[in-house]
Design a protein around this motif. Structure first.
Motif, PDB file in Angstrom:
ATOM      1  N   GLY A 209      -2.268   4.442  -5.584  1.00 30.59           N
ATOM      2  CA  GLY A 209      -1.933   3.274  -6.407  1.00 30.59           C
ATOM      3  C   GLY A 209      -3.197   2.474  -6.630  1.00 30.59           C
ATOM      4  N   VAL A 212      -6.489   5.798  -7.605  1.00 32.53           N
ATOM      5  CA  VAL A 212      -5.732   6.401  -8.705  1.00 32.53           C
ATOM      6  C   VAL A 212      -6.319   7.731  -9.135  1.00 32.53           C
ATOM      7  N   ILE A 217      -0.533   9.904  -9.118  1.00 28.05           N
ATOM      8  CA  ILE A 217       0.296   8.710  -9.305  1.00 28.05           C
ATOM      9  C   ILE A 217       1.607   9.094  -9.990  1.00 28.05           C
ATOM     10  N   ALA A 221       5.123   8.502  -8.099  1.00 31.45           N
ATOM     11  CA  ALA A 221       6.162   7.632  -8.666  1.00 31.45           C
ATOM     12  C   ALA A 221       7.436   8.423  -8.928  1.00 31.45           C
ATOM     13  N   TYR A 237      -1.476  -4.227   3.886  1.00 29.63           N
ATOM     14  CA  TYR A 237      -0.282  -4.107   3.055  1.00 29.63           C
ATOM     15  C   TYR A 237      -0.731  -3.667   1.662  1.00 29.63           C
ATOM     16  N   THR A 239      -0.722  -1.383  -1.987  1.00 33.60           N
ATOM     17  CA  THR A 239       0.260  -1.205  -3.059  1.00 33.60           C
ATOM     18  C   THR A 239       1.353  -0.238  -2.616  1.00 33.60           C
ATOM     19  N   ALA A 242       3.853  -1.648  -0.126  1.00 26.96           N
ATOM     20  CA  ALA A 242       4.886  -2.494  -0.738  1.00 26.96           C
ATOM     21  C   ALA A 242       6.048  -1.653  -1.255  1.00 26.96           C
ATOM     22  N   LYS A 243       5.806  -0.362  -1.459  1.00 26.88           N
ATOM     23  CA  LYS A 243       6.878   0.516  -1.934  1.00 26.88           C
ATOM     24  C   LYS A 243       7.549   1.262  -0.785  1.00 26.88           C
ATOM     25  N   ALA A 244       7.055   1.028   0.426  1.00 28.64           N
ATOM     26  CA  ALA A 244       7.466   1.867   1.553  1.00 28.64           C
ATOM     27  C   ALA A 244       8.817   1.455   2.118  1.00 28.64           C
ATOM     28  N   TRP A 247       6.647   0.324   6.736  1.00 26.81           N
ATOM     29  CA  TRP A 247       5.208   0.058   6.774  1.00 26.81           C
ATOM     30  C   TRP A 247       4.795  -0.078   8.232  1.00 26.81           C
ATOM     31  N   PRO A 613      -8.010   0.545  -8.714  1.00 28.10           N
ATOM     32  CA  PRO A 613      -7.637   1.536  -9.723  1.00 28.10           C
ATOM     33  C   PRO A 613      -8.539   1.530 -10.960  1.00 28.10           C
ATOM     34  N   GLY A 673      -1.063  -9.991   4.064  1.00 25.44           N
ATOM     35  CA  GLY A 673      -0.985  -8.544   3.920  1.00 25.44           C
ATOM     36  C   GLY A 673      -2.134  -7.776   4.540  1.00 25.44           C
ATOM     37  N   ILE A 674      -2.641  -8.238   5.655  1.00 27.18           N
ATOM     38  CA  ILE A 674      -3.648  -7.461   6.377  1.00 27.18           C
ATOM     39  C   ILE A 674      -3.601  -7.899   7.835  1.00 27.18           C
TER      40      ILE A 674
END
Lengths: 735, 243
Positions: A209, A212, A217, A221, A237, A239, A242-244, A247, A613, A673-674
């Motif tokens: 993500g 790239v 990708i 997706a 954290y 990209t 955030a979809k996981a 985490w 990306p 996010g870290i």
């Protein structure tokens, strides 16, 4: 925008509108380009190394637009930001324009323009001198990628074994070695991953993500859209995180502990693919005994992850098997134990029966190719100087150990290295410990850089040769056997080379002529070269050039294999080697062992880095369109940590590392996010090259802060996540 | 007649900005500006319980577009297919539409001194192509089509899968760009980037940016016209009357 709008501006706008109105019809509206002299060329991209299929639209002799080529078998018309921006590199006003010979000191950047004739004669004479004085092995070659094929041939014909690209020791090397030890073959690039069919995807430090590669990708997706569960292991954290579904913000360096605990859960609960392992693997009993002590409770202390989370994710993987894609990662030189971590990932893949299975790792499929019969290359009198095959027993002798060559140049051991030829890579940005690289360069008798842009390393070159961009040249075809459908794709020019630049193949061939090595270049032009390669493919050259690529039937799963595909697992035992006798015999751990990595001292943060990306390495920061999307990097710091340092989001800081090395200033991004013990930045910024008018001095360089490395003893890779930094106010600013 | 709409699946979107780059290249957007932007919400929550998403922002081609009314020259208009367009020949660059747009989807192009924004790649649609952002999207996250055609993908996604729009209680202007997400991404985006109240030009702005310059332009044009007529006549000489 509306604020700083003066009346004068407005009047000018109005007047221009009135004046421009009649003319507007004569100029083609953007997006409606066409016209008589418009055509498009199918080629492949070089904004990164994924080489997506593109269509370059040419109008009145200029590339006006680049779009994805729907006929490309892998990328199918999709194209990332960089690919869409390729013409801005082609028309970058800062490009190297003509050959230059150094007249000042190294690093001073004073050159005199010379003709190609003079440049090539001069270089050939220097190369002959070095050969006579020190032997051909004294010249080292630093290439990168497919585009360097012709130079690689030239250097082998010249007689040097010393070629090394950062793709190995600074990137994928540990992974290639770890998977080859386990399955008998490495992974290659593009990675053979069945992401779209996976029912569980596991990313360990892979930031898909932000990193790239177009088709990866697309497939990632698609896999998620089809319902794949996603497990992301990353201190940040990302990209992907955030979809996981899960985490896991692992303590940096504790990945092997996590992997061992996952194996422990799978084996102790009997969740492994027993049938697959019985048929294809050896060493299961040794593995079972080895991982017995590594319970989730044990790993919890090392990884700072809840034991229940480790158990839950192990069971989720097992529930999805064999369609579990444990992403092998790409840039994996982190802590010096990287080959062993790759081994652990390969072993876990095997336990889940996911190698050669749908939704797992794909098997490669070969297809026939023609080629010229070249004379045998001269056998070098001395072996490699970088330690590949000796000090680093499992290093690739094809790709080499860049840092090994730097070391040999510095020490003169095992023998002196006197000349460097750098093609398509950027040694000051890709190889860590810049000071050592610079010191090595200063010792050279000959430093030659073939490049597109006046990147920093060109300042240290004796001779700078301006290469044509990928949109202006032929290259060797891109041959991919690792995709579900293997293919061959062409690189061909959309427009002739600008300025006084020349394609790499031409430079190599012309040099060969002057060095008496033309026997290795038996073709008159690139068409002849390509025609020979595609002879057995049953496609005409014109058709291939019109389509851009040709694909073949693939047999990526075990059940599809045919005898001509060779052994499933080309290891010594012919099986998946969970326990590695090879490693045992070399005196290394035959099964992966976790050894803790030192934490940062109080007040310091571990430096992590990654990709954005819209940029590739340090290659695209000067591209006007991409620079407009991201002109500098930011330093991610956990919001609580930032508060302790007295920093607010957007404050500019300088990073200082444990050796007192400082970065250029960059803004802080405070985020939850870290992890609190890490700082993160995107690689490729903070370049110090005045000739790059957009990129020069913008942002902070991670490479500059990587003054320490943990070298992987198996293959020489430089683990680079062992540096600690702290934020300081920029010089001259009040804190 | 069609009612064009865009759907972006934020669960698929990785924020790679291929859409922005393709659009910038297709429409010669100057560096640093964009007709379609990708804005990260950043991580929201407290470690390690976080959420984040990308807002893929562009003109919403609203049913009730607040940008049309304040345009003093009539340059901004809505076609029967719902696409809100700018007639560049008429645009005087006053920027009233820029401040009126609740989605900040418009910008004043410093190169042309005209306002620019997404027009769903109307030029490409005429040639039977999809918008540039849709064809390039690496994650196949963007869908474009006709909301009045029940067989279209966008119809299925909006009426079947419940793609939602970025609106607020205060601002409801009927946007035709929809968002999908299985992890609450559209809601997070709507919270982070709520549409703002359309800002209409004040009387002062009207004078400064529209009437006065227009008046000056007219005066200027009158003088220019006089001058041209004068010099034309000078060059041609006095017309002869031979009666």
């Amino acid at each position: 925008m509306s604020n700083g709008f003066s009346r004068r501006d407005w009047f000018r706008a109005g007047a221009l509108a009135a004046a421009a109105a009649p003319a507007a019809h004569a100029t083609p509206t953007p997006g409606q380009r066409g016209g008589k002299r418009a055509f498009q060329i199918a080629t492949n991209c070089e904004m990164c190394f994924w080489r997506c299929g593109v269509l370059a639209k040419v109008q009145d002799g200029k590339v006006t637009r680049i779009e994805g080529n729907p006929q490309h078998p892998l990328t199918q018309g999709r194209l990332c930001a960089r690919g869409n921006a390729g013409q801005f590199t082609l028309y970058d006003p800062d490009r190297l324009k003509r050959p230059q010979l150094r007249v000042g000191e190294r690093g001073e950047g004073r050159f005199r323009d010379i003709s190609w004739e003079e440049a090539l004669d001069w270089l050939a004479a220097r190369l002959q001198e070095l050969k006579q004085k020190y032997g051909p092995e004294s010249v080292a070659f630093f290439p990168h990628g497919v585009a360097s094929t012709f130079f690689a041939t030239l250097m082998k014909a010249y007689g040097t074994p010393n070629s090394a690209e950062p793709a190995f020791a600074q990137c994928r090397g540990p992974r290639e070695v770890g998977y080859a030890l386990t399955f008998g073959r490495g992974l290659g690039s593009p990675e053979p991953l069945d992401l779209e069919n996976a029912r569980a995807i596991v990313l360990i430090g892979s930031h898909i993500g932000e990193n790239v590669f177009t088709s990866q990708i697309t497939q990632f997706a698609e896999g998620l859209a089809r319902g794949a569960k996603l497990i992301v292991v990353d201190p940040r954290y990302s990209t992907a995180a955030a979809k996981a579904d899960w985490w896991l913000p692992v303590r940096p360096g504790a990945d092997i502990a996590l992997l061992l605990a996952w194996m422990n859960v799978i084996l102790s609960e009997g969740l492994e693919d027993k049938e697959y392992l019985a048929r294809y693997a050896t060493g299961l009993d040794e593995l079972r005994n080895h991982v017995r002590p590594f319970t989730p409770e044990w790993a919890s202390k090392e990884t700072e992850l809840p034991a229940a989370l480790i158990r839950e994710t192990a069971r989720a993987m097992a529930a999805a098997r064999p369609a579990v894609l444990i992403h092998p990662g790409r840039h994996v030189t982190w802590y010096g134990d990287d080959t062993q971590r790759a081994r652990a990932m390969a072993i876990l893949t095997a336990l889940l029966g996911a190698y050669g299975r749908k939704g797992g790792i794909l098997l490669p499929t070969s297809f026939p190719r023609g080629g010229f019969k070249l004379p045998p290359f001269p056998e070098p009198k001395r072996g490699r100087a970088d330690g590949a095959g000796e000090r680093y027993p499992l290093a690739s002798e094809e790709q080499g150990v860049t840092n090994g060559l730097v070391e040999a140049t510095l020490t003169g051991e095992p023998y002196p290295i006197k000349g460097w030829i750098v093609y398509g890579q950027n040694v000051l940005e890709s190889i860590p410990q810049r000071d050592r690289t610079l010191a090595a360069i200063r010792q050279l008798d000959l430093m030659v850089v073939v490049d597109i842009l006046p990147v920093e390393q060109t300042l240290y070159a004796d001779l700078v040769l301006p290469e044509a961009t990928y949109l202006e040249r032929y290259d060797a075809p891109h041959i991919v056997e690792t995709a579900a459908r293997p293919f061959l794709a062409v690189r061909q020019p959309a427009v002739p080379p600008l300025h006084d630049s020349r394609p790499g193949w031409w430079i190599a061939k012309e040099l060969a002529k002057r060095l008496g090595l033309e026997a290795w270049f038996p073709w008159r032009n690139p068409d002849e070269h390509l025609s020979k390669i595609i002879e057995p493919l049953g496609i005409r050259l014109a058709e291939l050039k019109a389509r851009g690529a040709v694909a073949f039937e693939g047999r990526p799963y075990i059940e599809l294999r045919k005898p001509e595909d060779g052994p499933l697992f080309p290891t010594e035992s012919g099986k998946i080697e969970l326990y590695s006798k090879t490693l045992k015999e070399l005196g290394y751990d035959p099964l992966p062992v976790y050894r803790p990595v030192a934490d940062p001292p109080p007040g310091w943060l571990r430096l992590l880095y990654g990709r954005a990306p819209m940029h590739s390495f340090a290659r695209t920061e000067n591209n006007a369109l991409l620079n407009g999307l991201m002109e500098e990097n930011a330093v991610w710091i956990n919001d609580e940590t930032a508060r302790a340092f007295g920093l607010r989001d957007g404050d500019r800081v300088v990073l200082e590392n444990q050796d007192g090395q400082k970065s250029l200033p960059a803004p802080v991004r405070t985020t939850p996010g870290i992890r609190k013990d890490c700082a993160y930045m995107v690689h490729g910024f903070g370049q110090q090259a005045p000739g790059l008018r957009k990129a020069n001095g913008r942002g902070a360089s991670d490479t500059g802060l990587i003054t320490r490395v943990a070298v992987d003893p198996l293959m020489g890779g430089t683990g680079m996540r062992v540096n600690f930094v702290r934020p300081l106010p920029p010089d001259g600013m009040e804190s | 007649m069609a009612r064009y709409a865009m759907v972006t699946d934020l669960t698929k979107c990785v924020g790679c900005q291929a859409c922005t780059a393709a659009c910038n290249s297709e429409w010669d957007v100057p560096p640093g500006y964009a007709r379609t932007r990708v804005l990260p919400t950043g991580a929201v929550g407290s470690f390690p319980n976080l959420r984040s998403a990308f807002y893929v922002a562009q003109c919403n081609h609203c049913d009730d577009p607040p940008c049309v009314k304040p345009c003093p020259s009539g340059a901004t208009f809505q076609g029967a297919d719902g696409i809100v367009k700018i007639d560049k020949d008429l645009c005087i660059g006053c920027g009233f539409c820029v401040q009126a747009c609740p989605y900040e989807a418009r910008y004043l192009n410093p190169a042309t001194e005209k306002v620019d924004k997404c027009d769903f790649c109307a030029g490409r649609l005429e040639r039977g192509l999809q918008p540039a952002c849709v064809t390039t999207c690496t994650a196949h996250a963007k869908y474009f089509g006709d909301l009045e055609d029940p067989s279209s993908e966008v119809y299925q996604l909006v009426y079947g899968k419940g793609a939602s729009r970025i609106e607020s209680d205060e601002v409801k202007v009927g946007p035709n760009v929809y968002y999908l997400g299985s992890k609450g991404e559209p809601e997070l985006v709507a919270q982070t980037f709520p549409p703002r109240q359309p800002r209409m030009p004040s009387a002062g702005q009207w004078w400064e940016r529209a009437l006065k310059p227009l008046a000056l332009l007219m005066v200027g044009t009158t003088f220019l016209g006089q001058a041209i007529a004068f010099f034309t006549q000078l060059r041609k000489g006095e017309p002869q009357f031979d009666d």
